[in-house]
Design a protein around this motif. Structure first.
Motif, PDB file in Angstrom:
ATOM      1  N   ALA A  74       0.815  -1.216   0.000  1.00 46.60           N
ATOM      2  CA  ALA A  74       0.000   0.000   0.000  1.00 46.60           C
ATOM      3  C   ALA A  74       0.847   1.264   0.000  1.00 46.60           C
ATOM      4  N   ARG A  75       2.131   1.140   0.365  1.00 48.96           N
ATOM      5  CA  ARG A  75       3.025   2.306   0.413  1.00 48.96           C
ATOM      6  C   ARG A  75       3.779   2.512  -0.899  1.00 48.96           C
ATOM      7  N   SER A  76       3.551   1.667  -1.887  1.00 52.51           N
ATOM      8  CA  SER A  76       4.340   1.703  -3.123  1.00 52.51           C
ATOM      9  C   SER A  76       3.947   2.864  -4.026  1.00 52.51           C
ATOM     10  N   PRO A  77       4.880   3.311  -4.868  1.00 54.27           N
ATOM     11  CA  PRO A  77       4.567   4.383  -5.813  1.00 54.27           C
ATOM     12  C   PRO A  77       3.414   4.027  -6.747  1.00 54.27           C
ATOM     13  N   LYS A  78       3.293   2.768  -7.169  1.00 50.65           N
ATOM     14  CA  LYS A  78       2.211   2.422  -8.087  1.00 50.65           C
ATOM     15  C   LYS A  78       0.847   2.630  -7.450  1.00 50.65           C
ATOM     16  N   VAL A  79       0.738   2.357  -6.147  1.00 52.71           N
ATOM     17  CA  VAL A  79      -0.537   2.577  -5.459  1.00 52.71           C
ATOM     18  C   VAL A  79      -0.853   4.067  -5.412  1.00 52.71           C
ATOM     19  N   ALA A  80       0.134   4.894  -5.096  1.00 50.71           N
ATOM     20  CA  ALA A  80      -0.081   6.347  -5.088  1.00 50.71           C
ATOM     21  C   ALA A  80      -0.481   6.839  -6.481  1.00 50.71           C
ATOM     22  N   GLN A  81       0.168   6.308  -7.519  1.00 51.33           N
ATOM     23  CA  GLN A  81      -0.156   6.701  -8.896  1.00 51.33           C
ATOM     24  C   GLN A  81      -1.588   6.317  -9.254  1.00 51.33           C
ATOM     25  N   ARG A  83      -4.069   5.835  -7.217  1.00 46.92           N
ATOM     26  CA  ARG A  83      -5.044   6.627  -6.454  1.00 46.92           C
ATOM     27  C   ARG A  83      -5.266   7.990  -7.110  1.00 46.92           C
ATOM     28  N   ARG A  84      -4.210   8.520  -7.737  1.00 45.64           N
ATOM     29  CA  ARG A  84      -4.353   9.800  -8.453  1.00 45.64           C
ATOM     30  C   ARG A  84      -5.025   9.618  -9.804  1.00 45.64           C
ATOM     31  N   ASP A  85      -4.697   8.531 -10.498  1.00 46.34           N
ATOM     32  CA  ASP A  85      -5.237   8.275 -11.835  1.00 46.34           C
ATOM     33  C   ASP A  85      -5.419   6.766 -11.985  1.00 46.34           C
ATOM     34  N   PRO A  86      -6.649   6.269 -11.875  1.00 49.46           N
ATOM     35  CA  PRO A  86      -6.878   4.823 -11.887  1.00 49.46           C
ATOM     36  C   PRO A  86      -6.786   4.170 -13.264  1.00 49.46           C
ATOM     37  N   ARG A  87      -6.500   4.948 -14.296  1.00 53.96           N
ATOM     38  CA  ARG A  87      -6.359   4.371 -15.638  1.00 53.96           C
ATOM     39  C   ARG A  87      -4.980   3.736 -15.768  1.00 53.96           C
ATOM     40  N   ALA A  88      -4.951   2.525 -16.327  1.00 53.65           N
ATOM     41  CA  ALA A  88      -3.683   1.800 -16.464  1.00 53.65           C
ATOM     42  C   ALA A  88      -3.800   0.806 -17.611  1.00 53.65           C
ATOM     43  N   VAL A  89      -2.653   0.243 -17.983  1.00 51.94           N
ATOM     44  CA  VAL A  89      -2.596  -0.814 -18.993  1.00 51.94           C
ATOM     45  C   VAL A  89      -1.830  -1.985 -18.408  1.00 51.94           C
ATOM     46  N   LEU A  90      -2.370  -3.181 -18.599  1.00 51.32           N
ATOM     47  CA  LEU A  90      -1.660  -4.419 -18.288  1.00 51.32           C
ATOM     48  C   LEU A  90      -1.223  -5.030 -19.606  1.00 51.32           C
TER      49      LEU A  90
END
Length: 198
Positions: A74-81, A83-90
């Motif tokens: 939960a402390r990782s940069p990806k989680v912070a990212q 939370r700011r912008d939930p759009r992503a690509v896998l």
């Protein structure tokens, strides 16, 4: 996949993609057999410095809601990212199938609730739980002389605080097949299924 077994219809391909994703999340190392190549995917997000990418392990598939689940600190940069912008690509690649998937997702981060508690209870005594043992957030510089290893792990009562469940709702699938008889590409999204130029 052999030439004779090459899927021809878009509906067949979409169904096969979801079947392979389901196989991927349930595959494990068993003796000399490696898990499905899609079990480890690349997650791409965005932060102030630009695009960021890293590998994640797919843990579950909720087929009815078309969600892929993976875990994070939960402390990782990806989680912070996210939370700011939930759009992503896998991004998933299988050399066995010759298939690449780009899954456009909306990712929800959960750190509390019954589902998170149940998933934590399932892994807390497994090696996977060690990913959440560090008293330092991921990416924090470590003191010299530790060789990158966690020396003083978090006390057991605090481990649950660092565990996050990420649910990636798949909004679009961009499928690419690399094949000796020619490349093919298709997209599956809210507008339906259609062929694209590779």
């Amino acid at each position: 996949m052999t030439e004779d077994a090459r899927l021809a219809e878009l509906a067949q391909i979409e169904s096969a993609v979801w079947a392979e994703l389901e196989r991927a999340v349930h595959s494990r190392f068993t003796g000399s057999v490696a898990p499905h190549e899609w079990r480890r995917a690349v997650l791409a997000t965005q932060d102030a410095d630009g695009p960021q990418a890293r590998s994640v392990v797919l843990r579950d598939l909720l087929l009815d809601s078309r969600e892929l689940v993976f875990y994070a600190d939960a402390r990782s940069p990806k989680v912070a990212q996210l939370r700011r912008d939930p759009r992503a690509v896998l991004l998933c690649w299988s050399s066995t199938l010759g298939w690449q998937l780009r899954l456009r997702c909306h990712i929800e981060v959960e750190t509390s609730g019954l589902d998170v508690t149940a998933r934590w209870a399932h892994i807390r005594n497994r090696p996977a739980a060690h990913d959440y043992l560090s008293p330092l957030a991921p990416g924090t510089p470590m003191p010299d002389g530790h060789g990158g290893l966690v020396v003083t792990p978090l006390p057991p009562e605090r481990l649950r605080e660092t565990f996050a469940v990420l649910s990636a709702r798949v909004e679009a699938i961009d499928w690419l097949e690399l094949h000796a008889r020619g490349q093919r590409r298709a997209v599956f999204d809210a507008q339906g299924a259609r062929w694209l130029t590779p």
